[in-house]
Design a protein around this motif. Structure first.
Motif, mmCIF file in Angstrom:
data_model
loop_
_atom_site.group_PDB
_atom_site.id
_atom_site.type_symbol
_atom_site.label_atom_id
_atom_site.label_comp_id
_atom_site.label_asym_id
_atom_site.label_seq_id
_atom_site.Cartn_x
_atom_site.Cartn_y
_atom_site.Cartn_z
ATOM 1 N N ASN A 170 0.821 -1.208 0.000
ATOM 2 C CA ASN A 170 0.000 0.000 0.000
ATOM 3 C C ASN A 170 0.856 1.259 0.000
ATOM 4 O OD1 ASN A 170 -2.416 -1.367 -0.087
ATOM 5 N ND2 ASN A 170 -2.753 -1.286 2.119
ATOM 6 N N SER A 171 1.940 1.262 0.753
ATOM 7 C CA SER A 171 2.781 2.454 0.789
ATOM 8 C C SER A 171 3.463 2.673 -0.558
ATOM 9 C CB SER A 171 3.801 2.386 1.924
ATOM 10 O OG SER A 171 4.738 1.364 1.687
ATOM 11 N N GLU A 172 3.863 1.604 -1.222
ATOM 12 C CA GLU A 172 4.464 1.735 -2.551
ATOM 13 C C GLU A 172 3.442 2.248 -3.563
ATOM 14 O OE1 GLU A 172 7.678 1.515 -3.463
ATOM 15 O OE2 GLU A 172 8.047 1.278 -1.315
ATOM 16 N N GLU A 173 2.211 1.741 -3.485
ATOM 17 C CA GLU A 173 1.154 2.208 -4.386
ATOM 18 C C GLU A 173 0.851 3.687 -4.131
ATOM 19 O OE1 GLU A 173 -2.127 -0.418 -3.658
ATOM 20 O OE2 GLU A 173 -1.278 -2.040 -4.845
ATOM 21 N N THR A 174 0.780 4.050 -2.864
ATOM 22 C CA THR A 174 0.512 5.443 -2.511
ATOM 23 C C THR A 174 1.638 6.333 -3.017
ATOM 24 O OG1 THR A 174 -0.714 4.748 -0.557
ATOM 25 C CG2 THR A 174 0.078 7.010 -0.587
ATOM 26 N N ALA B 209 3.650 5.753 -5.504
ATOM 27 C CA ALA B 209 3.581 5.799 -6.960
ATOM 28 C C ALA B 209 2.515 6.783 -7.433
ATOM 29 C CB ALA B 209 3.297 4.408 -7.512
ATOM 30 N N LYS B 210 1.444 6.918 -6.676
ATOM 31 C CA LYS B 210 0.380 7.855 -7.049
ATOM 32 C C LYS B 210 0.741 9.289 -6.667
ATOM 33 C CE LYS B 210 -3.343 4.486 -6.697
ATOM 34 N NZ LYS B 210 -4.510 4.033 -5.937
ATOM 35 N N LEU B 211 1.436 9.457 -5.556
ATOM 36 C CA LEU B 211 1.745 10.797 -5.061
ATOM 37 C C LEU B 211 2.901 11.470 -5.795
ATOM 38 C CD1 LEU B 211 1.346 10.464 -1.202
ATOM 39 C CD2 LEU B 211 -0.098 11.741 -2.777
ATOM 40 N N VAL B 212 3.894 10.710 -6.200
ATOM 41 C CA VAL B 212 5.085 11.288 -6.821
ATOM 42 C C VAL B 212 4.739 12.147 -8.042
ATOM 43 C CG1 VAL B 212 7.215 10.720 -8.066
ATOM 44 C CG2 VAL B 212 6.752 9.677 -5.857
ATOM 45 N N PRO B 213 3.924 11.679 -8.980
ATOM 46 C CA PRO B 213 3.592 12.539 -10.120
ATOM 47 C C PRO B 213 2.847 13.820 -9.700
ATOM 48 C CG PRO B 213 2.965 10.271 -10.592
ATOM 49 C CD PRO B 213 3.360 10.334 -9.158
ATOM 50 N N MET B 214 1.984 13.705 -8.692
ATOM 51 C CA MET B 214 1.263 14.888 -8.221
ATOM 52 C C MET B 214 2.219 15.897 -7.600
ATOM 53 S SD MET B 214 -2.245 13.557 -6.497
ATOM 54 C CE MET B 214 -2.299 11.787 -6.440
ATOM 55 N N VAL B 215 3.129 15.417 -6.780
ATOM 56 C CA VAL B 215 4.098 16.301 -6.129
ATOM 57 C C VAL B 215 5.010 16.942 -7.176
ATOM 58 C CG1 VAL B 215 6.077 16.334 -4.552
ATOM 59 C CG2 VAL B 215 4.013 15.082 -3.931
ATOM 60 N N GLU B 216 5.420 16.186 -8.158
ATOM 61 C CA GLU B 216 6.271 16.732 -9.218
ATOM 62 C C GLU B 216 5.533 17.803 -10.019
ATOM 63 O OE1 GLU B 216 7.643 13.319 -11.372
ATOM 64 O OE2 GLU B 216 9.258 12.931 -9.950
#
Length: 66
Positions: free
Chosen positions: A15-19, A21-28
């Motif tokens: 779950n932390s890896e999935e989260t 993976a979803k957050l990194v593009p948003m933060v970038e």
């Protein structure tokens, strides 16, 4: 109890890896927008910053003369 804890741990890692993976593009994307805005702001204030620096320099010279 040990197998249940191990299963929970594995799910948390997944779950932390999935989260992540979803957050990194948003933060970038947010970082890129902020950087762009900062660059635009820097360009907009550059003339005023130079004028302000000149005024500070003149004020410093005036205070030294007194």
């Amino acid at each position: 109890l040990e197998p249940v804890l191990e299963e929970l741990r594995e799910k948390m890692v997944i779950n932390s890896e999935e989260t992540k993976a979803k957050l990194v593009p948003m933060v970038e994307a947010i970082r890129a927008k902020l950087t762009e805005g900062l660059e635009d702001l820097t360009i907009m204030v550059a003339p005023y910053a130079e004028e302000y620096r000149d005024q500070l320099g003149k004020a410093a010279e005036d205070s030294r003369e007194k």
